[in-house]
Design a protein around this motif. Sequence first.
Motif, PDB file in Angstrom:
ATOM      1  N   LYS A 205       9.016  -8.060  22.380  1.00 11.94           N
ATOM      2  CA  LYS A 205       8.761  -8.195  23.813  1.00 11.94           C
ATOM      3  C   LYS A 205       9.052  -6.883  24.545  1.00 11.94           C
ATOM      4  CE  LYS A 205      10.152 -11.976  25.746  1.00 11.94           C
ATOM      5  NZ  LYS A 205      11.050 -12.998  26.385  1.00 11.94           N
ATOM      6  N   PHE A 208       5.977  -4.777  24.518  1.00 11.32           N
ATOM      7  CA  PHE A 208       4.794  -5.264  25.213  1.00 11.32           C
ATOM      8  C   PHE A 208       4.976  -5.418  26.716  1.00 11.32           C
ATOM      9  CE2 PHE A 208       3.524  -6.313  20.925  1.00 11.32           C
ATOM     10  CZ  PHE A 208       2.144  -6.261  20.956  1.00 11.32           C
ATOM     11  N   ASP A 218      -2.383 -13.058  26.432  1.00  8.40           N
ATOM     12  CA  ASP A 218      -2.486 -13.706  25.130  1.00  8.40           C
ATOM     13  C   ASP A 218      -1.179 -13.551  24.331  1.00  8.40           C
ATOM     14  OD1 ASP A 218      -2.737 -10.979  24.853  1.00  8.40           O
ATOM     15  OD2 ASP A 218      -4.264 -11.071  23.295  1.00  8.40           O
ATOM     16  N   TRP A 219      -0.037 -13.533  25.031  1.00  5.46           N
ATOM     17  CA  TRP A 219       1.262 -13.306  24.385  1.00  5.46           C
ATOM     18  C   TRP A 219       1.557 -14.371  23.323  1.00  5.46           C
ATOM     19  CZ3 TRP A 219       4.527  -9.979  22.944  1.00  5.46           C
ATOM     20  CH2 TRP A 219       5.850 -10.303  22.623  1.00  5.46           C
ATOM     21  N   TYR A 221      -0.534 -15.921  21.420  1.00  2.00           N
ATOM     22  CA  TYR A 221      -1.314 -15.573  20.223  1.00  2.00           C
ATOM     23  C   TYR A 221      -0.700 -14.367  19.521  1.00  2.00           C
ATOM     24  CZ  TYR A 221      -5.091 -13.487  17.484  1.00  2.00           C
ATOM     25  OH  TYR A 221      -5.835 -12.917  16.475  1.00  2.00           O
ATOM     26  N   ILE A 222      -0.261 -13.392  20.302  1.00  2.00           N
ATOM     27  CA  ILE A 222       0.344 -12.185  19.728  1.00  2.00           C
ATOM     28  C   ILE A 222       1.600 -12.529  18.935  1.00  2.00           C
ATOM     29  CG2 ILE A 222       1.542 -10.036  20.306  1.00  2.00           C
ATOM     30  CD1 ILE A 222      -0.414  -9.693  22.621  1.00  2.00           C
ATOM     31  N   THR A 223       2.446 -13.394  19.492  1.00  2.89           N
ATOM     32  CA  THR A 223       3.674 -13.758  18.786  1.00  2.89           C
ATOM     33  C   THR A 223       3.375 -14.496  17.482  1.00  2.89           C
ATOM     34  OG1 THR A 223       3.854 -15.809  20.078  1.00  2.89           O
ATOM     35  CG2 THR A 223       5.019 -13.861  20.909  1.00  2.89           C
ATOM     36  N   ALA A 226       2.349 -11.884  15.097  1.00  4.32           N
ATOM     37  CA  ALA A 226       3.507 -11.032  14.803  1.00  4.32           C
ATOM     38  C   ALA A 226       4.436 -11.690  13.789  1.00  4.32           C
ATOM     39  CB  ALA A 226       4.263 -10.720  16.091  1.00  4.32           C
ATOM     40  N   TYR A 245       3.483  -3.264  16.688  1.00  4.07           N
ATOM     41  CA  TYR A 245       3.024  -2.763  17.982  1.00  4.07           C
ATOM     42  C   TYR A 245       2.062  -1.590  17.791  1.00  4.07           C
ATOM     43  CZ  TYR A 245       3.115  -1.054  22.785  1.00  4.07           C
ATOM     44  OH  TYR A 245       2.756  -0.644  24.054  1.00  4.07           O
ATOM     45  N   TYR A 248      -1.217  -3.022  16.964  1.00  7.44           N
ATOM     46  CA  TYR A 248      -1.804  -3.590  18.180  1.00  7.44           C
ATOM     47  C   TYR A 248      -2.446  -2.492  19.024  1.00  7.44           C
ATOM     48  CZ  TYR A 248      -2.003  -5.727  22.832  1.00  7.44           C
ATOM     49  OH  TYR A 248      -2.417  -6.165  24.073  1.00  7.44           O
ATOM     50  N   LEU A 253      -5.287  -5.646  15.462  1.00  5.19           N
ATOM     51  CA  LEU A 253      -4.687  -6.978  15.452  1.00  5.19           C
ATOM     52  C   LEU A 253      -5.621  -8.032  14.860  1.00  5.19           C
ATOM     53  CD1 LEU A 253      -1.963  -8.139  16.333  1.00  5.19           C
ATOM     54  CD2 LEU A 253      -3.031  -8.826  18.484  1.00  5.19           C
ATOM     55  N   GLU A 254      -6.893  -7.927  15.132  1.00  9.22           N
ATOM     56  CA  GLU A 254      -7.850  -8.926  14.659  1.00  9.22           C
ATOM     57  C   GLU A 254      -7.998  -8.909  13.146  1.00  9.22           C
ATOM     58  OE1 GLU A 254     -12.120  -7.881  15.300  1.00  9.22           O
ATOM     59  OE2 GLU A 254     -11.245  -6.319  16.582  1.00  9.22           O
TER      60      GLU A 254
END
Length: 256
Positions: A205, A208, A218-219, A221-223, A226, A245, A248, A253-254
């Motif tokens: 966090k 970001f 989209d946090w 989804y990111i977590t 991660a 990070y 990202y 990320l995808e």
Amino acid sequence: MCNFTWNLDTHVAAIYRKSGYLHAIETIRAQGFESFIGLEREIALLCANTESFLFRDLGVNVLLWGARGSGKSSLIKALLLKYAHKGLRILQIEKEDLEKLPELLDILRQKSHKIIVFCDDLSFENDEKSYKTLKSVLEGGLESFPLNVRFYATSNRRHLLPEFHEENEIFGHQGNEDKISLSDRFALCIGFYTSGNTEYLEILKGYFETKEGALPQDWEYITKIALQYASQKGSRNPRTAAQFYALYQSGLLEFL
């Protein structure tokens, strides 16, 4: 004798090379203490000791030990960003070159700057004998440790050597005790421990969050990604968070 080519007035750090000279570092790769999440106590201890060394001619030798990727080496580098302008200098030496440490100290004790000799990832196997040189230099030799030098080391091991007993009829476990006593030469030992999901996501966090404290929309989804990434890496630590990070930021990320 080592070829001392390091100008401490123009270069705040150097590395000892095996061929016997000191390589002055032009660009320091380091990040400030403010970028470390969840290490407030460790940072406070390290800075308090370093300031005692810098400003009061006190301070002690330090061992930072514990989980890999937890930020141990990065904290040592961060000291330069905070204290180089106060006269702090750092000389890095590899474990394999510790036999040269007595010669280096002969040179460093003549300098006016305060110098940390830094050894990263310090540990020894059972058949290695170079630990005896370090043990003698830190505490036990006839000559006192230089007043303007302190030894900071990082290790994944608390006792720096494999812990098992070498028993014999006369001395019992004395052989193993002799090796374990090396870590006793460090008056300050700071432990670093494996992070759980909560600590890992708190560190993430910090990367970001914007200056206003906002997180990406989209946090959630990111977590999720991660945590999957951390499971693949086999660790939930500051290094893994920083690597995620970086991926990202690179738009990868995808693909994770």
